[in-house]
Structure formats: C-alpha cells, structure tokens
Motif scaffolding. Structure first.
Motif, mmCIF file in Angstrom:
data_model
loop_
_atom_site.group_PDB
_atom_site.id
_atom_site.type_symbol
_atom_site.label_atom_id
_atom_site.label_comp_id
_atom_site.label_asym_id
_atom_site.label_seq_id
_atom_site.Cartn_x
_atom_site.Cartn_y
_atom_site.Cartn_z
ATOM 1 N N GLY A 1 0.652 -0.868 -0.279
ATOM 2 C CA GLY A 1 -0.493 0.034 0.308
ATOM 3 C C GLY A 1 0.419 1.376 0.365
ATOM 4 N N ALA A 2 2.285 1.125 -0.092
ATOM 5 C CA ALA A 2 2.489 2.372 0.571
ATOM 6 C C ALA A 2 3.611 2.350 -0.367
ATOM 7 C CB ALA A 2 3.593 2.461 1.946
ATOM 8 N N ALA A 3 4.105 1.833 -1.633
ATOM 9 C CA ALA A 3 4.583 1.402 -2.721
ATOM 10 C C ALA A 3 4.694 2.848 -3.282
ATOM 11 C CB ALA A 3 4.964 0.342 -3.113
ATOM 12 N N GLN A 4 4.237 3.365 -3.800
ATOM 13 C CA GLN A 4 3.868 4.195 -4.734
ATOM 14 C C GLN A 4 4.610 5.332 -4.018
ATOM 15 O OE1 GLN A 4 4.062 4.908 -7.365
ATOM 16 N NE2 GLN A 4 3.564 7.019 -7.857
ATOM 17 N N ALA A 5 4.275 5.658 -2.721
ATOM 18 C CA ALA A 5 3.942 6.755 -1.551
ATOM 19 C C ALA A 5 6.392 6.840 -1.512
ATOM 20 C CB ALA A 5 3.688 6.833 -0.274
ATOM 21 N N LEU A 6 6.369 5.513 -0.842
ATOM 22 C CA LEU A 6 8.279 5.368 -0.790
ATOM 23 C C LEU A 6 8.522 5.828 -2.212
ATOM 24 C CD1 LEU A 6 9.946 4.665 1.304
ATOM 25 C CD2 LEU A 6 9.650 2.019 0.445
ATOM 26 N N HIS A 7 8.934 4.842 -2.932
ATOM 27 C CA HIS A 7 8.974 5.012 -4.712
ATOM 28 C C HIS A 7 9.124 7.248 -4.673
ATOM 29 C CE1 HIS A 7 9.898 5.285 -8.749
ATOM 30 N NE2 HIS A 7 8.566 5.652 -9.045
ATOM 31 N N GLU A 8 7.924 7.714 -4.430
ATOM 32 C CA GLU A 8 8.059 9.233 -5.130
ATOM 33 C C GLU A 8 9.221 10.172 -4.360
ATOM 34 O OE1 GLU A 8 4.096 10.274 -4.705
ATOM 35 O OE2 GLU A 8 2.804 9.797 -7.000
ATOM 36 N N ARG A 9 9.094 9.520 -2.710
ATOM 37 C CA ARG A 9 9.703 9.870 -1.653
ATOM 38 C C ARG A 9 10.892 9.822 -2.006
ATOM 39 N NH1 ARG A 9 9.791 10.439 4.492
ATOM 40 N NH2 ARG A 9 6.971 10.986 3.759
ATOM 41 N N THR A 10 11.874 8.476 -2.493
ATOM 42 C CA THR A 10 13.018 8.288 -2.351
ATOM 43 C C THR A 10 13.124 8.234 -4.104
ATOM 44 O OG1 THR A 10 12.847 6.292 -2.884
ATOM 45 C CG2 THR A 10 12.874 7.039 -0.383
ATOM 46 N N GLY A 11 12.783 8.076 -5.219
ATOM 47 C CA GLY A 11 13.219 7.879 -6.686
ATOM 48 C C GLY A 11 13.455 6.368 -6.234
ATOM 49 N N ASP B 1 -4.385 -3.187 -8.476
ATOM 50 C CA ASP B 1 -5.343 -2.462 -8.527
ATOM 51 C C ASP B 1 -6.034 -2.230 -7.770
ATOM 52 O OD1 ASP B 1 -4.044 -2.496 -11.290
ATOM 53 O OD2 ASP B 1 -5.230 -3.113 -12.689
ATOM 54 N N ASP B 2 -6.233 -3.195 -7.125
ATOM 55 C CA ASP B 2 -7.476 -2.872 -5.725
ATOM 56 C C ASP B 2 -6.891 -1.771 -4.680
ATOM 57 O OD1 ASP B 2 -10.273 -3.713 -5.199
ATOM 58 O OD2 ASP B 2 -9.168 -5.230 -3.433
ATOM 59 N N ILE B 3 -5.838 -1.989 -4.561
ATOM 60 C CA ILE B 3 -5.273 -1.298 -3.749
ATOM 61 C C ILE B 3 -5.775 -0.131 -2.494
ATOM 62 C CG2 ILE B 3 -3.393 -0.149 -1.935
ATOM 63 C CD1 ILE B 3 -1.293 -2.256 -3.365
ATOM 64 N N GLY B 4 -6.699 0.687 -3.596
ATOM 65 C CA GLY B 4 -6.973 2.072 -3.278
ATOM 66 C C GLY B 4 -8.558 1.920 -2.653
ATOM 67 N N ALA B 5 -9.006 0.505 -3.519
ATOM 68 C CA ALA B 5 -10.796 0.433 -2.247
ATOM 69 C C ALA B 5 -10.506 -0.460 -1.674
ATOM 70 C CB ALA B 5 -10.849 -0.705 -3.937
ATOM 71 N N SER B 6 -9.714 -1.351 -1.798
ATOM 72 C CA SER B 6 -8.828 -1.982 0.089
ATOM 73 C C SER B 6 -8.737 -0.823 0.993
ATOM 74 C CB SER B 6 -7.939 -3.003 -0.499
ATOM 75 O OG SER B 6 -8.207 -4.541 -1.399
ATOM 76 N N GLY B 7 -7.691 0.373 0.783
ATOM 77 C CA GLY B 7 -7.408 1.160 1.932
ATOM 78 C C GLY B 7 -8.518 1.089 2.530
ATOM 79 N N ALA B 8 -9.270 1.771 0.773
ATOM 80 C CA ALA B 8 -10.928 2.256 1.656
ATOM 81 C C ALA B 8 -11.395 1.807 3.002
ATOM 82 C CB ALA B 8 -11.422 3.053 1.354
ATOM 83 N N PRO C 1 -6.114 5.093 4.097
ATOM 84 C CA PRO C 1 -6.579 5.885 2.867
ATOM 85 C C PRO C 1 -6.018 6.494 2.126
ATOM 86 C CG PRO C 1 -6.890 7.022 5.043
ATOM 87 C CD PRO C 1 -6.525 5.748 5.318
ATOM 88 N N ASP C 2 -4.951 6.492 2.509
ATOM 89 C CA ASP C 2 -3.072 6.470 2.358
ATOM 90 C C ASP C 2 -2.618 5.508 0.837
ATOM 91 O OD1 ASP C 2 -2.577 9.011 3.306
ATOM 92 O OD2 ASP C 2 -1.670 8.258 5.179
#
Length: 224
Positions: free
Chosen positions: A71-81, A96-103, A108-109
């Motif tokens: 769930g935090a892979a994208q955020a970590l990628h954006e933070r560090t490259g 593809d389902d991560i956003g819906a599962s997070g809610a 939610p992040d």
C-alpha cells in the motif's frame, strides 16, 4: 579455528499497518544500499529506520499485491525515487484494488502503483554488490514471489508460509494445491537451514516447519 565469514547482508523487520505486516529492510553490508520489502504503510517510520542505520534506499521489492504488503510502495517511490520491483504480473488485479481496499480497511493513504519491473520465476534482483533470487510461489495470490539470498540462507516469503501455518487461499484466484506445491517443491529444496521472515508473525526455518507445521510438515503430507 578460522572465524566465520561475515554475511553480505543484514535485515531489520518492522511490522507496519494495523495488520502488523512484516516489512523487511535488507541491505548490502559493504555498500549500505538497502531494499525495503513489502512497504505496506508508515513511510515516515521506514525512512527513519533507514536513517538510523545509515542506509540508502536503492530498491522497493514487493512479494504480492495485497494492501498490507504494497500500500505504501508508490509513496515510498515518490519520496525516494527507488524503483519498484515485483510482484509477478499475475497480481496486477490485486494492485489495482489497493485504493478500494485501503478505504475498506482504514488505510486511506494506500495507493495503486505500476512496478518498474515485474518479476518472474528465476529472475535475479541486485542490491549493492549482492544478489537475491526470485521464486514464483503462487497459491495465496497468483503472482506471489519470494526473495531468497542463497549465501546468507535467508528468505522473505511474504504470505506463502508462516511459523506453524500457511497463507490463506480463499481470496480471489487463490489455490490451496498451488500453495502446497510451491512450498514443498520450491522452498523445501533450498535447505532446512534457511531462515525466513514471513508476512506476519515470528521468523522460523524451513527445517522447523518441515517438522512441526500442521499444514506442510513432512509427516503430515506423507499421510495424504
């Protein structure tokens, strides 16, 4: 008597998310280059752990596409490259389902992502001056992979195998027989001495699970 050869990697396990998922930071001892395996959440905490150990994040590795692992892979990628490697492409529908599962699960992040590199059975992933093997182990999810360092006798197995249990197979496209075959046919041959970090709970060894695990112990399967 000769002193034992120092291992080329070290690992730190950091449970994250309300589901207490074992996020693992592994690093090349020589270069201090690190990979974070299965960053399910708590990016600030993970970045703090990297800083505390004096590490530079080089890779983000994903065993499978479930929310608590990715769930935090994208955020970590954006933070560090750092590039995201894994899982196997058969887990695209879970990512593809991560956003819906997070809610649904109160995270939610959590966000979907596109791996920089999909992984397949037999692939190698590099970290600093060392290398891990990729083993495709379907059953819990169809695209689940395991990361194995042969010299260190160390594996991060995600939700394939646990101390005293195995991964659930009642999710979409889960398959009990595929999971049993992956464990016994792909993990056991690596050696009883291999220590593994599971997706949840304490570490164990393949040898211990072959003796005591009620699902995949040798004597249990011999009775089938």
């Amino acid at each position: 008597m000769n002193a034992p050869t120092p291992l080329p990697i070290r690992a730190l396990v950091a449970p994250v998310t309300p589901l207490e998922q074992n996020c693992t930071i592994v690093w090349c001892v020589k270069t201090k280059k690190a990979a974070i395996i299965d960053p399910g959440g708590e990016v600030d905490r993970l970045m703090g752990a990297l800083a505390e150990q004096g590490l530079t994040l080089e890779k983000i590795w994903i065993t499978h596409g479930h929310l608590d692992h990715a769930g935090a892979a994208q955020a970590l990628h954006e933070r560090t490259g750092a590039p995201i490697e894994g899982p196997h492409p058969d887990d695209q529908f879970w990512i593809d389902d991560i956003g819906a599962s997070g809610a649904k699960w109160g995270m939610p992040d959590a966000r979907t992502f596109t791996p920089d590199r999909w992984l397949h059975d037999g692939d190698k992933v590099t970290l600093g001056e060392t290398e891990f093997e990729v083993i495709h182990c379907p059953g819990h999810t169809p695209g689940h992979v395991v990361f194995f360092h042969r010299e260190a006798r160390f594996a991060q197995v995600g939700d394939v195998l646990f101390q005293g249990s195995i991964g659930r197979t009642d999710f979409p496209r889960g398959n009990f027989q595929d999971l049993i075959q992956a464990i016994t046919g792909k993990l056991w041959p690596l050696g009883d001495d291999v220590r593994f970090v599971p997706g949840h709970g304490p570490m164990s060894t393949f040898g211990q699970e072959r003796k005591t695990n009620p699902f995949v112990a040798d004597d249990v399967l011999a009775d089938d």
